[in-house]
Design a protein around this motif. Structure first.
Motif, PDB file in Angstrom:
ATOM      1  N   PRO A   8       0.831  -1.212   0.000  1.00 41.87           N
ATOM      2  CA  PRO A   8       0.000   0.000   0.000  1.00 41.87           C
ATOM      3  C   PRO A   8       0.866   1.262   0.000  1.00 41.87           C
ATOM      4  CG  PRO A   8      -0.827  -1.591   1.592  1.00 41.87           C
ATOM      5  CD  PRO A   8       0.453  -2.153   1.060  1.00 41.87           C
ATOM      6  N   ASN A  29      -7.947  -1.412 -11.041  1.00 36.82           N
ATOM      7  CA  ASN A  29      -7.894  -1.765  -9.619  1.00 36.82           C
ATOM      8  C   ASN A  29      -6.558  -2.470  -9.427  1.00 36.82           C
ATOM      9  OD1 ASN A  29     -10.973  -2.274 -10.579  1.00 36.82           O
ATOM     10  ND2 ASN A  29     -10.907  -1.299  -8.572  1.00 36.82           N
ATOM     11  N   ASP A  33      -0.907  -6.413  -2.625  1.00 36.04           N
ATOM     12  CA  ASP A  33      -0.571  -7.491  -1.702  1.00 36.04           C
ATOM     13  C   ASP A  33       0.403  -8.449  -2.398  1.00 36.04           C
ATOM     14  OD1 ASP A  33      -0.603 -10.001  -0.354  1.00 36.04           O
ATOM     15  OD2 ASP A  33      -2.454  -9.415   0.668  1.00 36.04           O
ATOM     16  N   PRO A 191     -10.076 -11.608  -1.745  1.00 37.61           N
ATOM     17  CA  PRO A 191     -10.962 -10.586  -1.186  1.00 37.61           C
ATOM     18  C   PRO A 191     -10.722  -9.215  -1.826  1.00 37.61           C
ATOM     19  CG  PRO A 191      -9.124 -10.986   0.291  1.00 37.61           C
ATOM     20  CD  PRO A 191      -8.962 -11.958  -0.850  1.00 37.61           C
ATOM     21  N   ARG A 192     -11.735  -8.340  -1.738  1.00 37.08           N
ATOM     22  CA  ARG A 192     -11.604  -7.016  -2.389  1.00 37.08           C
ATOM     23  C   ARG A 192     -10.568  -6.129  -1.709  1.00 37.08           C
ATOM     24  NH1 ARG A 192     -18.042  -5.768  -2.595  1.00 37.08           N
ATOM     25  NH2 ARG A 192     -18.456  -7.961  -2.885  1.00 37.08           N
ATOM     26  N   THR A 193     -10.224  -6.479  -0.476  1.00 37.92           N
ATOM     27  CA  THR A 193      -9.348  -5.607   0.311  1.00 37.92           C
ATOM     28  C   THR A 193      -7.913  -5.532  -0.221  1.00 37.92           C
ATOM     29  OG1 THR A 193      -9.052  -7.529   1.700  1.00 37.92           O
ATOM     30  CG2 THR A 193     -10.551  -5.828   2.511  1.00 37.92           C
ATOM     31  N   VAL A 194      -7.538  -6.418  -1.154  1.00 42.43           N
ATOM     32  CA  VAL A 194      -6.142  -6.393  -1.622  1.00 42.43           C
ATOM     33  C   VAL A 194      -5.966  -5.529  -2.869  1.00 42.43           C
ATOM     34  CG1 VAL A 194      -5.642  -8.640  -0.615  1.00 42.43           C
ATOM     35  CG2 VAL A 194      -6.368  -8.514  -2.996  1.00 42.43           C
ATOM     36  N   MET A 196      -6.390  -1.554  -4.784  1.00 43.15           N
ATOM     37  CA  MET A 196      -6.529  -0.108  -4.632  1.00 43.15           C
ATOM     38  C   MET A 196      -6.956   0.449  -5.987  1.00 43.15           C
ATOM     39  SD  MET A 196      -3.722   2.737  -3.538  1.00 43.15           S
ATOM     40  CE  MET A 196      -3.236   2.027  -1.983  1.00 43.15           C
ATOM     41  N   GLN A 198     -10.691  -0.412  -4.019  1.00 44.52           N
ATOM     42  CA  GLN A 198     -11.377  -1.696  -3.893  1.00 44.52           C
ATOM     43  C   GLN A 198     -12.507  -1.798  -4.916  1.00 44.52           C
ATOM     44  OE1 GLN A 198     -12.600  -2.848   0.045  1.00 44.52           O
ATOM     45  NE2 GLN A 198     -10.664  -2.228   0.953  1.00 44.52           N
ATOM     46  N   ASN A 200     -16.117  -3.350  -6.503  1.00 42.04           N
ATOM     47  CA  ASN A 200     -17.324  -3.708  -5.743  1.00 42.04           C
ATOM     48  C   ASN A 200     -17.793  -5.135  -5.999  1.00 42.04           C
ATOM     49  OD1 ASN A 200     -18.097  -3.047  -8.248  1.00 42.04           O
ATOM     50  ND2 ASN A 200     -19.188  -1.173  -7.668  1.00 42.04           N
ATOM     51  N   ASP A 202     -16.303  -9.493  -5.697  1.00 36.21           N
ATOM     52  CA  ASP A 202     -15.223 -10.368  -5.237  1.00 36.21           C
ATOM     53  C   ASP A 202     -14.480 -10.921  -6.442  1.00 36.21           C
ATOM     54  OD1 ASP A 202     -15.521 -10.157  -2.454  1.00 36.21           O
ATOM     55  OD2 ASP A 202     -17.335 -11.392  -2.574  1.00 36.21           O
TER      56      ASP A 202
END
Ligand code: SAM
Length: 292
Positions: A8, A29, A33, A191-194, A196, A198, A200, A202
């Motif tokens: 990040p 996106n 990670d 997961p969407r969290t990895v 930038m 995020q 919308n 999966d």
């Protein structure tokens, strides 16, 4: 080894340095990670003899991981604003070639002949722009490129459709089109969290291993795919009604369609989603013979 791009902090630093703003319309996106990236690269089973084709390098997060394992990486990027950034972030790698082009308009075979001529093991590896996932995968397969396979990240929902089996809700013409050319597996959910920013939806990673020859023998490939698409025209309809409504001249060919189904041992009241790829092949091979 150089500092990874896909953290990040480093990603933010690069974006700030160049004042880069994401274009949603280009499916931007970026992965932040490195563990996920390394796993994607592992699924591709690269060696220092492998040539990699990447689609959409972004700021180079996956590209650098690929370049560390492979002999050469060719990467197609549509967004001109990313070119100076990539020249900077990937400056320490001499085995990467960025091509500024829409991959859907590219003559990939020509690029392989020019850039990967001496290389016999070629993989496609990418975190795909989600707005064009299916056209990109279909192009890679129908262009009949000399590749071993494809490992790509895409929307989970599309991954589920690609690797679906007969009789499931996700099974459809996309499953058959891709399984005709490849063995398809979903190898990882993401997961969407990895990302930038995020997304919308999966995500998932699929691995498509190209078959030496298609899964079934068909007399006329384009007619086979026409029959498959027609059979899924409206999911609640029987295969007979779908073929009548969606094949060209279906209404006039009603008797031939009934005969084709009977000759292939397929009950005309079944739904398209229950047929295996072998049954679709038998049906289209019979219909192509008796259609007027
Ligand atoms: N590989 C990077 C990563 O994992 O962080 C970025 C992946 S991002 C999901 C998709 C990338 O594909 C973006 O860089 C976008 O500009 C690029 N792209 C979008 N449409 C494209 C197209 N038609 N041809 C080539 N690249 C495209």
């Amino acid at each position: 080894m150089n500092k990874d791009i896909a953290t990040p902090a480093r990603t933010r630093e690069i974006l700030n340095k160049y004042g880069f703003s994401f274009k949603k319309s280009l499916g931007q996106n970026f992965l932040i990670d490195t563990n996920i990236l390394r796993r994607i690269v592992d699924f591709a089973e690269l060696s220092n003899e492998t040539g990699v084709i990447e689609i959409g390098p972004g700021i180079g997060a996956l590209t650098e991981q690929l370049a560390r394992q492979a002999k050469k990486v060719i990467s197609f990027e549509i967004d001109q604003r990313l070119l100076p950034i990539l020249a900077d972030t990937l400056s320490l790698y001499s085995n990467i070639r960025i091509i500024h082009q829409d991959v859907l308009k590219a003559n990939i075979q020509h690029i392989i002949d020019e850039e990967l001529a001496e290389i016999h093991d070629i993989m496609v590896v990418a975190n795909l722009p989600y707005y064009v996932t299916t056209p990109i995968i279909m192009k890679l397969l129908t262009d009949r490129l000399p590749i071993r396979g494809i490992v790509v990240m895409l929307q989970k929902e599309v991954a589920d459709r690609i690797s679906a089996s007969p009789g499931t809700k996700d099974y459809g013409s996309l499953s058959i089109a891709i399984q005709y050319y490849t063995k398809a597996e979903t190898v990882m959910n993401v997961p969407r969290t990895v990302f930038m920013p995020q997304p919308n939806v999966d995500s998932a990673v699929i691995r498509l291993t190209k078959r030496e020859k298609p899964a079934v023998e068909v007399v006329d490939e384009s007619f086979f795919f026409q029959v498959v698409r027609a059979s899924f025209g409206q999911r609640r309809k029987t295969i007979l009604n779908n073929l009548i409504s969606h094949l060209p001249n279906g209404k006039q060919q009603k008797e031939n369609i009934e005969r084709g189904l009977a000759d292939s041992g397929i009950d005309s009241k079944r739904r398209g989603e229950t047929l295996t790829i072998q049954e679709f092949a038998a049906l289209s091979n019979r219909l192509v013979d008796i259609f007027e």
